[in-house]
Scaffold this motif. Structure first.
Motif, PDB file in Angstrom:
ATOM      1  N   ASN B 318       6.076   7.685  18.171  1.00 50.71           N
ATOM      2  CA  ASN B 318       5.758   7.404  16.766  1.00 50.71           C
ATOM      3  C   ASN B 318       7.002   6.871  16.070  1.00 50.71           C
ATOM      4  O   ASN B 318       7.305   7.233  14.947  1.00 50.71           O
ATOM      5  CB  ASN B 318       5.189   8.644  16.074  1.00 50.71           C
ATOM      6  CG  ASN B 318       6.156   9.809  16.112  1.00 50.71           C
ATOM      7  OD1 ASN B 318       7.206   9.716  16.767  1.00 50.71           O
ATOM      8  ND2 ASN B 318       5.847  10.886  15.417  1.00 50.71           N
ATOM      9  N   GLY B 321       8.393   1.051  16.171  1.00 47.70           N
ATOM     10  CA  GLY B 321       7.460  -0.020  16.536  1.00 47.70           C
ATOM     11  C   GLY B 321       8.169  -1.348  16.735  1.00 47.70           C
ATOM     12  O   GLY B 321       9.365  -1.454  16.542  1.00 47.70           O
ATOM     13  N   SER B 366       1.628  -2.115  19.740  1.00 52.36           N
ATOM     14  CA  SER B 366       2.672  -1.635  18.842  1.00 52.36           C
ATOM     15  C   SER B 366       2.360  -2.035  17.415  1.00 52.36           C
ATOM     16  O   SER B 366       1.717  -3.055  17.162  1.00 52.36           O
ATOM     17  CB  SER B 366       4.022  -2.235  19.252  1.00 52.36           C
ATOM     18  OG  SER B 366       5.029  -1.703  18.428  1.00 52.36           O
ATOM     19  N   ARG B 367       2.776  -1.184  16.492  1.00 49.21           N
ATOM     20  CA  ARG B 367       2.688  -1.562  15.086  1.00 49.21           C
ATOM     21  C   ARG B 367       4.000  -1.149  14.443  1.00 49.21           C
ATOM     22  O   ARG B 367       4.504  -0.039  14.689  1.00 49.21           O
ATOM     23  CB  ARG B 367       1.513  -0.855  14.409  1.00 49.21           C
ATOM     24  CG  ARG B 367       1.341  -1.310  12.957  1.00 49.21           C
ATOM     25  CD  ARG B 367       0.177  -0.647  12.312  1.00 49.21           C
ATOM     26  NE  ARG B 367      -1.105  -1.064  12.901  1.00 49.21           N
ATOM     27  CZ  ARG B 367      -2.248  -0.514  12.567  1.00 49.21           C
ATOM     28  NH1 ARG B 367      -2.291   0.478  11.696  1.00 49.21           N
ATOM     29  NH2 ARG B 367      -3.378  -0.937  13.100  1.00 49.21           N
ATOM     30  N   HIS B 369       6.791   0.371  12.246  1.00 45.54           N
ATOM     31  CA  HIS B 369       6.910   1.618  11.495  1.00 45.54           C
ATOM     32  C   HIS B 369       5.870   2.650  11.894  1.00 45.54           C
ATOM     33  O   HIS B 369       5.773   3.706  11.265  1.00 45.54           O
ATOM     34  CB  HIS B 369       6.809   1.383   9.974  1.00 45.54           C
ATOM     35  CG  HIS B 369       7.736   0.311   9.493  1.00 45.54           C
ATOM     36  ND1 HIS B 369       9.092   0.333   9.768  1.00 45.54           N
ATOM     37  CD2 HIS B 369       7.511  -0.831   8.791  1.00 45.54           C
ATOM     38  CE1 HIS B 369       9.668  -0.745   9.248  1.00 45.54           C
ATOM     39  NE2 HIS B 369       8.720  -1.485   8.660  1.00 45.54           N
ATOM     40  N   THR B 370       5.026   2.399  12.869  1.00 46.10           N
ATOM     41  CA  THR B 370       3.993   3.367  13.249  1.00 46.10           C
ATOM     42  C   THR B 370       4.228   3.878  14.662  1.00 46.10           C
ATOM     43  O   THR B 370       4.083   5.068  14.936  1.00 46.10           O
ATOM     44  CB  THR B 370       2.604   2.713  13.168  1.00 46.10           C
ATOM     45  OG1 THR B 370       2.437   2.191  11.856  1.00 46.10           O
ATOM     46  CG2 THR B 370       1.511   3.742  13.451  1.00 46.10           C
TER      47      THR B 370
END
Lengths: 226, 384
Positions: B318, B321, B366-367, B369-370
């Motif tokens: 987490n 990203g 991937s995202r 900041h997530t």
């Protein structure tokens, strides 16, 4: 293709003498000029020559009138036989209604005959004509020389083609020239009659067509001193 | 369209000026004016023939004989003009035809040149592609040779350490017994008790340390798999576990790693390459979860499961990203977003190539900041 102008009731036909260089095409035409005495015959036009070789072409106009008033013209052309004049040959050959192929009987000229015949086939295709359907006569000239291919060999060789039998000639002596011309007229009549109804519309029979256009003069042939 | 063989008219053969001069000369010969004209000038006019064609009429003169002679003369002259015309027209026709033929050939040549140019471009492109493949393969070879030598070194060091750490560990345990025995022989006072307890603690910590060294050595041996053939039966969970230990060591045991390792059949594979792959993916995740101060702030999930004919390994974090702009390039060799000296840019390249070499594939979601989720799929095969 025959050129018919309805307003003048005039039908112009074109016959081309084709063949390898020095096979006697011009001699054929000169002999016809002196042998023939048709109803109408113009001057023999021999265009520029160099060392007795045709540069452009020769032309002899003949003509007859039908009972319907049809003004029938027949122009006989020769082509230059030398390889380098191919574009001239093609231009003369275009719109031809019949062809006389003048081959050289000498044994050492058979390759040239084949090359010229291939060239004829190729050029006919380029000007939109079909060698299989075009009225054509094949003449083997120069029979008076020694060292010629035997007639039976030639006839056998060509037996399966549409141009059998071949006509043997010695144009310089005037032999076979008229026979060649008359055979061609006979074959030409078939296609022209189909298209223009020579017999029906103009009362010109096959016999009349051939006889009147190839009416022989009484002076006889020219001889070797041409 | 007119062709060279069309019968010429009088105006084709003679222009007005030439015709009026001819009229003048004929008039001079006949002693009275003579008219050469395309149209019959008078009923007693005589036709002039050219190629069986009446091209003109002769009128005037003093008698029919004169007119006939004049007509013959004109006919005779006409023939030479006509010959010249015919030859010139034929020459023109033949030249035009040759030119048209040349243009057709030129056109065909142009088309064929364009075809070859396109082909040549394609070839150049293919060559460029191949060159880049070769360059990449070369780099990977170099990298894998480097990894192999590092692995050999690690395995060698591990082997050398294994023996001393064995007797250190065993000696420490014996020493602990001796401390206990010695305590019984000493007078029982506060100082002696404190000394003995402290000695005991020192020995316990040393035993712990020695045992950790032994663990690291064991992980290094698994990781480098120096003692194994290229392809062998691999226990994916064991490889994952030792990779996790190494990453923890690398990151000072600061990482929060959750393991969800399911029952897996062993598969045929290349253990050191798989270990390297797991290590690379875990190392990426560990770097992703670091905060600005470099402290480990996030969590990493390591999951393995059998799914139909495949084994799936999921490594998820987490962390920061991957920005969208970087995503298409992450598998490119030597692409790295890290500061100079921190990454080779080969981690994901090697991981993807390893997955392919095993007949599997690597997917990356991937995202920014997530977080990032990597799914490695390996086929369950019956050995090779």
């Amino acid at each position: 293709m025959p050129d018919f102008s309805p307003e003048d009731n005039k039908l112009a036909l074109k016959v081309v003498f084709y063949g390898p260089a020095l096979s006697g095409k011009t001699t054929n035409l000169m002999q016809l000029h002196s042998l023939l005495n048709p109803e109408r015959m113009g001057e023999l036009m021999v265009l520029e020559t160099r060392d007795d070789r045709t540069l452009f072409f020769d032309m002899l106009p003949l003509g007859l009138r039908g009972q319907s008033g049809l003004d029938l013209r027949l122009k006989l052309y020769t082509v230059p036989g030398q390889v380098q004049h191919d574009s001239t040959r093609k231009a003369v050959l275009s719109r031809a209604d019949g062809v006389v192929f003048v081959a050289d009987s000498q044994t050492n000229q058979q390759d040239n005959n084949a090359i010229a015949f291939g060239n004829l086939e190729e050029n006919l295709e380029k000007v939109g004509l079909d060698i299989e359907t075009l009225p054509m006569v094949v003449q083997f000239n120069k029979r008076d020389l020694s060292g010629v291919v035997a007639e039976t060999d030639l006839q056998d060789c060509w037996a399966e083609t549409p141009w059998s039998p071949l006509i043997m000639a010695s144009a310089l002596q005037g032999d076979g020239v008229l026979e060649t011309f008359r055979t061609l007229l006979d074959r030409l009549y078939t296609t022209v009659d189909d298209e223009f109804g020579l017999a029906d519309k103009h009362s010109i029979s096959r016999q009349a067509f051939v006889d009147r256009l190839s009416h022989a003069s009484h002076e006889g042939a020219l001889h070797a001193d041409l | 369209m007119r062709t060279f063989e069309d019968d010429p008219t009088l105006t084709d053969l003679l222009n007005d000026e030439q015709r009026s001069r001819l009229n003048q000369y004929l008039g001079g010969l006949c002693g009275q004016s003579v008219t050469l004209d395309q149209h019959r000038p008078s009923p007693d006019a005589v036709p002039v023939e050219f190629n069986l064609e009446t091209v003109a009429w002769i009128g005037g003169g003093q008698s029919d004989e004169q007119r006939r002679a004049a007509a013959d003369l004109v006919s005779f002259v006409m023939m030479f003009i006509g010959k010249y015309r015919l030859a010139a027209n034929l020459h023109h026709d033949a030249t035009e035809a040759s030119y048209a033929e040349l243009q057709r050939q030129n056109e065909a040549l142009r088309a064929s040149e364009a075809r070859y140019r396109a082909l040549s471009d394609q070839l150049q492109q293919k060559v460029d592609e191949q060159v880049s493949v070769i360059r990449q393969t070369q780099q990977e070879l170099y990298e894998s040779a480097r990894l192999r030598s590092v692995g050999q070194l690690a395995a060698g060091v591990a082997h050398e350490i294994n023996n001393p750490i064995g007797f250190i560990s065993s000696n420490l345990r014996v020493a602990r017994e001796y401390v206990r025995d010695m305590q019984a022989l000493l007078p029982d006072n506060d100082d002696n008790r404190e000394l003995a307890t402290d000695f005991n603690d020192l020995l316990n910590e040393s035993i712990d340390g020695a045992s950790r060294i032994a663990d690291i050595v064991s992980d290094l041996k698994t990781f480098s798999s120096i003692d194994q053939a290229d392809y062998t039966r691999c226990d994916i969970n064991a490889l994952l576990t030792s990779a996790i230990h190494l990453v923890q060591t690398e990151h000072d045991h600061q990482l929060t790693i959750m393991e969800q390792l399911g029952e897996l059949p062993s598969i045929s594979g290349h253990p050191s390459r798989l270990s390297q792959t797991f290590f690379n993916l875990l190392d990426n995740a560990a770097r992703a979860v670091r905060d600005k101060e470099g402290q480990s702030a996030g969590r990493i999930l390591v999951k393995s499961q059998a799914q139909g004919d495949n084994i799936q390994v999921i490594i998820q974090d987490n962390g920061c990203g991957i920005p969208e702009a970087h995503r298409p390039k992450v598998f490119d060799a030597f692409y790295t977003s890290r500061p100079v000296g921190e990454g080779t840019g080969l981690g994901l390249t090697v991981a993807r190539d390893t997955a392919r070499a095993h007949g599997g594939r690597l997917q990356l979601n991937s995202r920014e900041h997530t977080g990032t989720r990597v799914l490695l799929t390996l086929p369950i095969n019956e050995g090779r």
